[in-house]
Design an enzyme around this catalytic site. Structure first.
Site, PDB file in Angstrom:
ATOM      1  CG  HIS A   6      -1.784  -3.034   9.381  1.00 17.86           C
ATOM      2  ND1 HIS A   6      -3.022  -3.558   9.590  1.00 17.86           N
ATOM      3  CD2 HIS A   6      -0.952  -3.683  10.243  1.00 17.86           C
ATOM      4  CE1 HIS A   6      -2.963  -4.485  10.548  1.00 17.86           C
ATOM      5  NE2 HIS A   6      -1.714  -4.568  10.959  1.00 17.86           N
ATOM      6  CG  ASN A   7       2.557   2.667   8.664  1.00 20.10           C
ATOM      7  OD1 ASN A   7       2.778   1.894   9.572  1.00 20.10           O
ATOM      8  ND2 ASN A   7       2.072   3.864   8.879  1.00 20.10           N
TER       9      ASN A   7
END
Lengths: 247, 573
Positions: free
Chosen positions: B502-503
């Site tokens: 989850h960048n």
């Protein structure tokens, strides 16, 4: 060779075979191919019990036989045979590791291996230039060196407690290696042992799915809709990818 | 010299969720769209042998080949960034469908608080609550404005769920009922209710039943086979771009996908894009694809990287805080959880689905009082049953050795006797955390790699410790009192263990060109015919999986592109 057809077949004595092969070595016989030729002939097989089919997967693609003995013994200490079931040796974990090192994984083929190389922070991950197969080459040699210097024998010749002590020394970086850290090698060995014990048997380990059976892991099932909300634990015989292929 | 191709209405860069949604929405309205995808074609039939933990989970079959392209990382500006040589912390997708193929399917909506985080924090706690260097800002859109697009994404994907009692208002219920409730989910819900918390079933893109979406795409129900994350779905039950939006776009006859096409630059004259430059990776040939509109729809890192390499938009400068491309990179705080070991209970932990679980938001967003806490925001707390696989899952009680006889015995005993309650912590942006181009390391084409400068900060450590205690309370209430592992301590950010893909951030949205790269249609302030779609638009990361919000923003962007096309050009906001 040309006239061999004309010669009456004679039972080839071991002595004659060796002589003809140029392998007569006096009283000292080294290991390897020559040593294996000096074993006593096996007693004739009982005709009632057909021999088990050969496992053609169990042959070396990367390790030397010496390296294999070290890996096989080390894997067995990491995941030993006990009352729960087979250990890494019987499950074929060392063959699994051998086969993995022979392919992409051993060559770090899908990893960024371009220069420049700089030592980094631990949090930046592996920054060496060595490939996994090279790390194994070094690590296994050092395991034998360390075993020899501390206990006077090669790793696989030591009793289990001393083997554990050697592995512990690697795990805790008690010894310093030049190009890699001992714990880096140990962690790789540990992780790949677990893989060899539990990966689908198609990769050469987890023989007979016995790793999965011990863990009650059902392998390659199509669906769990029938049990997903049930309160009781469900045991089932595992299926492998090969089973899936036959559908 | 690049070969110049015939011009199209729209070119999209990357065919994953963002690209698929944009393509389907635009082609339905008659626009011609070319999708450039650097990876290969994909079909559901590719996953006939997908139940292979080694190949997919450990050897990263679906992921980008790092030997060709990776990122570099450093924790702070005064140390040298070094390449991420092998996978660990997060997994970058490639190929048709992108990271939308190997996701779990957990499809949350961010909270109303998220979109107005700065205003709402100041309103409730005063400006001093925001620590020095924390660069939170409002997103230039409210939850209520975005709600119809959430609704649209959920109906397209077929999200199974029940209403979050502490979430934003919904215009309609989830299109299909929630997933089934496993024993551990029920234990979690019972324990949470006893503590007056508000549990609900995770919203899931793994279909709870057969479903036909508004585009007419019919898909089968999830079989709870336990191979979602890092795997493709052999049933087509997990919503992904290949089984939902891409076929819809293709059916129009207006969408052409070119796989093995690696985009390297957006071409532009001044502040207007004229097309993109790409390399056919199978032949090495270079092509120029002219287009009226360029839509960046690749992953966070490449969205930012291609803009920087194309010299489009003002690069962010951490020294002054000025500039926008690369700004507000954020991640996720996955530490802060508890594991209970049950000697007298055995669970079918091998079964599961990527988005099977029970969760609560009592400690997420600003749903609880932060007056005496040294952090803002929070975490979604959940028990999930994604299907534990034998290599990856060897959970043993604290104090057990990591190898040998005792390890073997404990790992076999507890593999089906543990329950993990975890917190997915929000990640706030800071002035010193950003993306830019690496000065040293190059990709296979000689282009600079994306460089990440990021570390955990005190806010993250406080959040992790707080969440760990909350998780431990729930696990204890569930009956795990004797053997308990509580993960309170968050070390420095380490790129080696897997944490979360989850960048977010780098090309963030906002109300002003001074502080953001794109407006609330994801249209670039500095180039009106360039839209940048993805979680790169998030001005911070919430305590949730990002895909639901990213999908909503993609539908919003599609609407913006159609508006832009109909108008005589210019800014939409």
């Amino acid at each position: 060779m040309a006239d061999s057809n004309n010669v009456k077949e004679q039972p080839v004595s071991r002595r004659n075979f060796l002589k003809n092969s140029g392998l007569v070595l006096g009283s000292l016989v080294v290991g390897g191919v020559a040593g294996s030729l000096l074993r006593k002939p096996e007693p004739p097989a009982q005709p009632a019990a057909p021999p088990p089919a050969a496992d053609y997967n169990q042959a070396l693609m990367f390790f030397t036989p010496e390296q294999f003995k070290v890996v096989d013994a080390a894997c067995e200490r990491i995941y030993p045979e006990d009352e729960l079931g087979p250990g890494a040796k019987a499950l074929g974990a060392a063959y699994f590791i051998d086969h993995q090192l022979a392919g992409d994984w051993g060559f770090n083929a899908r990893e960024y291996m371009q220069a420049p190389f700089f030592p980094g922070e631990i949090t930046q991950g592996y920054q060496g230039r060595l490939k996994r197969r090279e790390i194994f080459d070094i690590g296994l040699q050092e395991m034998n060196n360390y075993s020899n210097s501390t206990h006077g024998k090669r790793f696989y010749e030591l009793p289990p407690e001393q083997q554990d002590a050697v592995l512990k020394a690697f795990e805790t970086d008690e010894l310093k290696l030049t190009t890699i850290s001992a714990s880096t090698f140990f962690n790789m060995l540990r992780a790949s042992t677990i893989e060899g014990v539990y990966a689908d048997p198609l990769y050469g380990g987890n023989k007979n799915m016995d790793g999965w059976k011990m863990k009650n892991f059902p392998g390659n099932q199509m669906a769990y809709t029938q049990l997903i909300d049930k309160p009781e634990f469900v045991k089932m015989a595992p299926l492998s990818l090969r089973d899936h292929q036959q559908h | 010299m690049a070969k110049k191709l015939p011009k199209v209405d729209v070119v999209i860069v990357g065919v994953g969720w963002g690209g698929g949604i944009i393509a389907s929405e635009l082609t339905k309205q008659g626009l011609t769209v070319v999708g450039l995808e650097r990876g290969k074609e994909r079909k559901t039939e590719d996953y006939f042998m997908v139940h292979d933990e080694l190949r997919y989970a450990l050897r990263y079959e679906m992921m980008q080949d790092l030997s060709k392209e990776t990122i570099t990382f450093r924790s702070k500006m005064n140390i040298r960034a070094l390449p991420m040589r092998s996978y660990g912390s997060f997994l970058i997708g490639t190929g048709l469908g992108g990271a939308g193929i190997h996701w779990n399917g957990q499809t949350f909506r961010f909270l109303p608080y998220d979109f107005e985080i700065r205003s709402k924090t100041i309103e409730r706690y005063g400006a001093k609550k925001i620590p020095e260097g924390m660069t939170i800002q409002d997103w230039g859109i409210t939850y209520d404005q975005l709600e119809p697009y959430f609704d649209k994404f959920e109906k397209m994907a077929g999200i199974a769920g029940e209403e979050n009692p502490l979430g934003g208002k919904r215009s309609s219920p989830y299109p299909i009922p929630p997933m089934r409730t496993t024993p551990s989910m029920k234990m979690f819900a019972d324990a949470a209710k006893k503590k007056n918390l508000h549990p609900y079933i995770l919203p899931s893109a793994n279909l709870s039943q057969a479903y036909t979406n508004p585009d007419g795409v019919a898909r089968a129900a999830c079989q709870y086979c336990g191979f979602c994350e890092r795997f493709g779905c052999e049933y087509g039950a997990k919503a992904d771009p290949v089984v939902t939006v891409i076929p819809v776009a293709k059916k129009t006859g207006k969408f052409e996908i070119r796989t093995h096409s690696h985009v390297r630059r957006i071409l532009h004259t001044g502040n207007k894009a004229t097309g993109v430059l790409y390399t056919d990776v199978t032949t090495g040939e270079e092509f120029e694809q002219p287009a009226d509109i360029v839509v960046m729809t690749s992953y966070v890192f490449n969205n930012a990287r291609i803009l920087l390499m194309s010299k489009l938009g003002k690069p962010y400068d951490p020294a002054t805080g000025k500039g926008v491309i690369g700004k507000n990179y954020a991640y996720q705080v996955m530490r802060g959880g508890a594991v209970g070991f049950f000697d007298d209970k055995e669970f079918n932990n091998f079964a599961g689905a990527g988005s099977l679980g029970m969760c609560l938001d009592d400690y997420n967003g600003d749903n609880f009082d932060h007056s005496d806490l040294k952090f803002i925001h929070g975490a979604n707390i959940a028990v999930t049953q994604t299907g534990f696989r034998p290599i990856g899952t060897n959970k043993v009680p604290p104090g057990t050795p990591s190898w040998g006889k005792d390890f073997k015995a404990a790992s076999i005993k507890y593999t089906n006797r543990f329950i993990s309650v975890g917190a997915q912590g929000a990640s706030m942006p800071f002035r010193q955390h950003f993306l830019d181009l690496d000065p040293t390391y190059k990709d296979a084409f000689g282009d600079p790699l994306m460089r990440i400068t990021y570390d955990f900060v005190d806010q993250d450590r406080e959040l992790a410790a707080f969440c760990a205690d909350k998780c431990a309370e729930i696990v204890k209430e569930m009956g795990a009192n004797e053997k308990l592992e509580i993960n309170r301590k968050l070390g420095p950010y380490d790129i080696t263990p897997y944490q979360s893909t989850h960048n977010t951030g780098g090309v963030i949205m906002g109300a002003s060109p001074e502080t953001s790269a794109v407006n609330n249609y994801l249209q670039m302030w500095d180039a009106e015919n360039v839209f940048v779609v993805g979680a790169s638009a998030f001005a911070h990361n919430s305590g949730y999986n990002p895909t639901g919000t990213m999908g909503a923003l993609s539908y919003r962007a599609a609407e913006g592109i159609l508006k832009y096309r109909k108008s005589a050009g210019g800014m939409l906001v």
